[in-house]
Design an enzyme around this catalytic site. Structure first.
Site, short mmCIF file in Angstrom:
data_model
loop_
_atom_site.label_atom_id
_atom_site.label_comp_id
_atom_site.label_asym_id
_atom_site.label_seq_id
_atom_site.Cartn_x
_atom_site.Cartn_y
_atom_site.Cartn_z
N ARG A 26 0.73 -1.71 -0.19
CA ARG A 26 0.42 -0.16 0.26
C ARG A 26 0.98 1.38 0.30
O ARG A 26 1.23 1.30 1.38
CB ARG A 26 -1.40 -0.08 1.39
CG ARG A 26 -1.32 1.45 1.73
CD ARG A 26 -2.67 0.94 2.66
NE ARG A 26 -2.03 0.33 4.50
CZ ARG A 26 -1.09 0.80 5.24
NH1 ARG A 26 -0.82 2.08 4.35
NH2 ARG A 26 -0.79 0.79 5.82
N HIS A 83 -3.35 4.18 5.09
CA HIS A 83 -4.73 3.01 5.25
C HIS A 83 -5.66 4.00 4.97
O HIS A 83 -6.30 3.38 3.78
CB HIS A 83 -4.36 2.50 7.10
CG HIS A 83 -5.36 1.97 6.71
ND1 HIS A 83 -5.87 0.38 6.55
CD2 HIS A 83 -7.33 2.59 7.51
CE1 HIS A 83 -7.46 -0.08 7.20
NE2 HIS A 83 -7.60 0.67 7.69
N TYR A 123 4.56 5.19 11.68
CA TYR A 123 5.57 4.12 11.43
C TYR A 123 6.09 3.04 10.45
O TYR A 123 5.83 2.16 10.75
CB TYR A 123 3.57 3.05 12.18
CG TYR A 123 3.38 2.79 10.67
CD1 TYR A 123 3.15 2.15 9.81
CD2 TYR A 123 1.96 3.99 11.29
CE1 TYR A 123 2.17 2.56 8.37
CE2 TYR A 123 1.11 4.25 10.02
CZ TYR A 123 0.97 2.92 9.13
OH TYR A 123 -0.41 3.48 8.25
C1 LIG Z 1 -13.57 -6.85 12.97
C2 LIG Z 1 -13.23 -5.44 13.12
N1 LIG Z 1 -12.18 -5.23 13.62
C3 LIG Z 1 -10.82 -3.86 13.55
C4 LIG Z 1 -11.63 -3.29 12.80
C5 LIG Z 1 -10.92 -1.61 12.50
N2 LIG Z 1 -10.36 -2.37 11.05
C6 LIG Z 1 -10.28 -1.33 9.79
S1 LIG Z 1 -8.66 -1.76 8.81
C7 LIG Z 1 -8.15 -3.45 9.46
C8 LIG Z 1 -6.58 -3.24 9.37
C9 LIG Z 1 -6.99 -3.83 8.08
O1 LIG Z 1 -5.96 -4.63 7.17
P1 LIG Z 1 -5.64 -5.21 6.50
O2 LIG Z 1 -6.72 -6.51 6.75
O3 LIG Z 1 -4.34 -5.85 6.36
O4 LIG Z 1 -6.24 -4.65 5.02
P2 LIG Z 1 -5.97 -3.88 4.52
O5 LIG Z 1 -6.33 -2.43 5.58
O6 LIG Z 1 -3.74 -3.35 4.81
O7 LIG Z 1 -6.24 -3.21 3.51
C10 LIG Z 1 -9.15 -2.82 11.10
C11 LIG Z 1 -8.42 -3.64 12.24
C12 LIG Z 1 -12.97 -3.93 11.72
N3 LIG Z 1 -13.14 -2.79 11.02
N4 LIG Z 1 -14.34 -4.79 11.50
#
Ligand SMILES: Cc1ncc(C[n+]2csc(CCOP(=O)(O)OP(=O)(O)O)c2C)c(N)n1
Length: 360
Positions: free
Chosen positions: A258, A262, A271
Site C-alpha cells: 500500500r 491506510h 510507523y
Molecule cells: C472486525 C473489525 N475489527 C477491527 C476493525 C478496524 N480495522 C479497520 S481496517 C483494519 C486493518 C485491516 O488490515 P488488512 O486486513 O491488512 O487490510 P488493509 O487495510 O491493509 O487493506 C482494522 C483492524 C474492523 N474494521 N473490523
C-alpha cells in the site's frame, strides 16, 4: 500444475514480469486477447487517476474519508480479468479497481465515499457485493455464495478479497474452513500489502507466508507477485479451474504494497520508513504493465497520454456530478438496511432528527 510447482511449502513466488515489465519466462506468458489487455490497462489507469484525485478531494473536505489503492491495482485487475460476468466479487474496502473492472461505475464508487447509500446499489447483472467494513466477515459471505452456486450447479465462482491483517481474524478461518469442508468454489485473494494500519505483517502472524495458511484447510494455495498483473491473471485462471473441478476454495497470496495511507485518517510516516515506500514504488504495477504493453505495441506514448487526459476529465466531471447531487436526507441514511428499523436504530434516528431540527 502451477499450484504444484508453487506449492506453498516450497516458498516460491510466482512472477511473469520483472520490475521493468519485461517477460521473465516466455513459457509463462499468457495469451490474453488484445481487447482484454486494453481493458485491464484502461481500468488500472482510471483506478490510479481516480484514487489520487479521491485523496485530494478528501483533503479539500469534499469526501468523508477514503481508503487509497495506489500500488495494489494489479492484485485486483489480474483476477477480475480472468473471471467471467457469472463470477461474484466479494470485497473488503480497498478493491476499487476490481469493482470498476466488474462494472461498478465511478459515480457509484464516489457516491459511496461521499456518504450516499446509492453508491452501494449496483446495476442489474453486476455481481459485486457492497463494501464490507467489518474485517473478515466477507469470507463467510463468499463461502455462502460459492456453496449456493455448488448446490444449484451454477457455473460460477466467488472471488473474495481480504488484507494480510484480516487473515488473523476469526471469520477468515471459519469461512475458509466451511468452504473447504463443503468444497465451495471460492477463491480467496489475500492482498498482502504488508501493513494492517500500523501493524506490520510480521506482527500479525507467525506464518512464514500467507499462502501457507492454505495447508491448514487442505486446499490449494500459491504466493504470487501481486504487482505483476499477468502473474495474477494466470494464477486466478488456474484457481478458477481448480475451484470448479471440486478442489474447493483456493488461496492466492498477492505480495504487494500500500503506497498511500491506510485511510485518509492515517499518517503512515509515523510507523514506516521513506526507504521502504521508495523501494516498493520502484515495483509499481501500473508502470510495469505500461512498459509491457508499449513493448508489444498495444499502446503508444501518444495513445497513453490521450487516455490519461480523457480519464482526468472524466474523474473531475464525475465527482462534480456526485457533489452536485447533494447530501442524503436522514430518512435515506436510515432507509437502506432494514425493511423495518430495529428499536436501537429507531432511537438513533429520533435523536438525530431532534438534533437536526434544533439546528445542532
Ligand atoms: C472486525 C473489525 N475489527 C477491527 C476493525 C478496524 N480495522 C479497520 S481496517 C483494519 C486493518 C485491516 O488490515 P488488512 O486486513 O491488512 O487490510 P488493509 O487495510 O491493509 O487493506 C482494522 C483492524 C474492523 N474494521 N473490523
Amino acid at each position: 500444475m502451477l499450484f504444484d510447482v508453487y506449492d506453498p511449502l516450497k516458498k516460491k513466488m510466482f512472477q511473469i514480469l520483472d520490475q521493468e515489465g519485461a517477460v521473465l519466462n516466455a513459457k509463462d506468458e499468457p495469451n490474453i486477447p488484445k481487447d482484454v489487455l486494453l481493458k485491464m490497462y484502461e481500468t488500472m489507469t482510471l483506478g490510479r487517476i481516480a484514487d489520487l484525485k479521491a485523496v485530494q478531494f478528501q483533503r479539500q473536505g469534499r469526501l468523508l474519508t477514503y481508503a487509497p489503492n495506489v500500488g495494489q491495482e494489479a492484485a485486483q485487475i489480474g483476477p477480475m480479468a480472468a473471471s467471467t460476468d457469472r463470477d461474484w466479487l466479494v470485497l473488503a474496502f480497498r478493491e476499487f479497481n476490481a469493482m470498476l473492472y466488474k462494472g461498478v461505475t465511478l459515480e457509484q464508487y464516489f457516491l459511496y465515499w461521499f456518504g450516499n447509500e446509492k453508491g452501494s446499489h449496483f446495476n442489474e447483472g453486476v455481481k459485486v457485493l457492497p463494501v464490507n467494513i467489518p474485517i473478515g466477515s466477507q469470507i463467510s459471505h463468499a463461502a455462502g455464495l460459492a456453496y449456493a452456486a455448488k448446490i444449484q450447479k451454477k457455473d460460477e465462482v466467488a472471488f473474495v478479497y481480504i488484507g494480510d491483517g484480516g487473515t488473523s481474524h476469526g471469520e477468515f478461518h471459519e469461512g475458509l474452513n466451511f468452504g473447504a469442508v463443503y468444497s465451495a468454489p471460492m477463491i480467496v485473494v489475500i492482498q498482502n500489502n504488508q501493513w494492517a494500519i500500523s501493524t506490520p505483517r510480521a506482527k500479525a502472524t507467525k506464518a512464514e507466508t500467507l499462502a501457507q495458511k492454505a495447508i491448514a484447510y487442505g486446499i490449494p494455495g500459491i504466493q504470487v507477485d501481486g504487482n505483476d498483473v499477468l502473474a495474477m491473471y494466470v494464477a486466478a485462471q488456474e484457481a478458477i479451474k481448480l475451484a470448479k473441478s471440486g478442489k474447493g476454495p483456493v488461496l492466492i497470496e498477492a505480495v504487494t504494497y500500500r503506497i498511500g495511507a491506510h485511510t485518509t485518517s492515517d499518517n503512515p510516516k509515523i510507523y514506516r520508513s521513506d526507504e521502504e515506500v521508495e523501494s516498493w514504488a520502484k515495483k509499481d504495477p501500473l508502470k510495469r504493465f505500461r512498459n509491457y504493453l508499449l513493448n508489444k505495441g498495444i499502446i503508444t506514448e501518444d495513445s497513453d497520454a490521450k487516455l490519461n487526459e480523457t480519464y482526468n476529465q472524466l474523474v473531475l466531471d464525475t465527482f462534480k456530478k456526485v457533489e452536485d447531487s447533494g447530501l442524503e436526507t436522514l430518512e435515506e441514511v436510515f432507509g437502506h438496511t432494514y425493511a423495518e428499523l430495529t428499536p436501537q436504530l429507531k432511537e438513533q434516528y429520533e435523536l438525530l432528527k431532534k438534533q437536526a431540527e434544533a439546528g445542532e
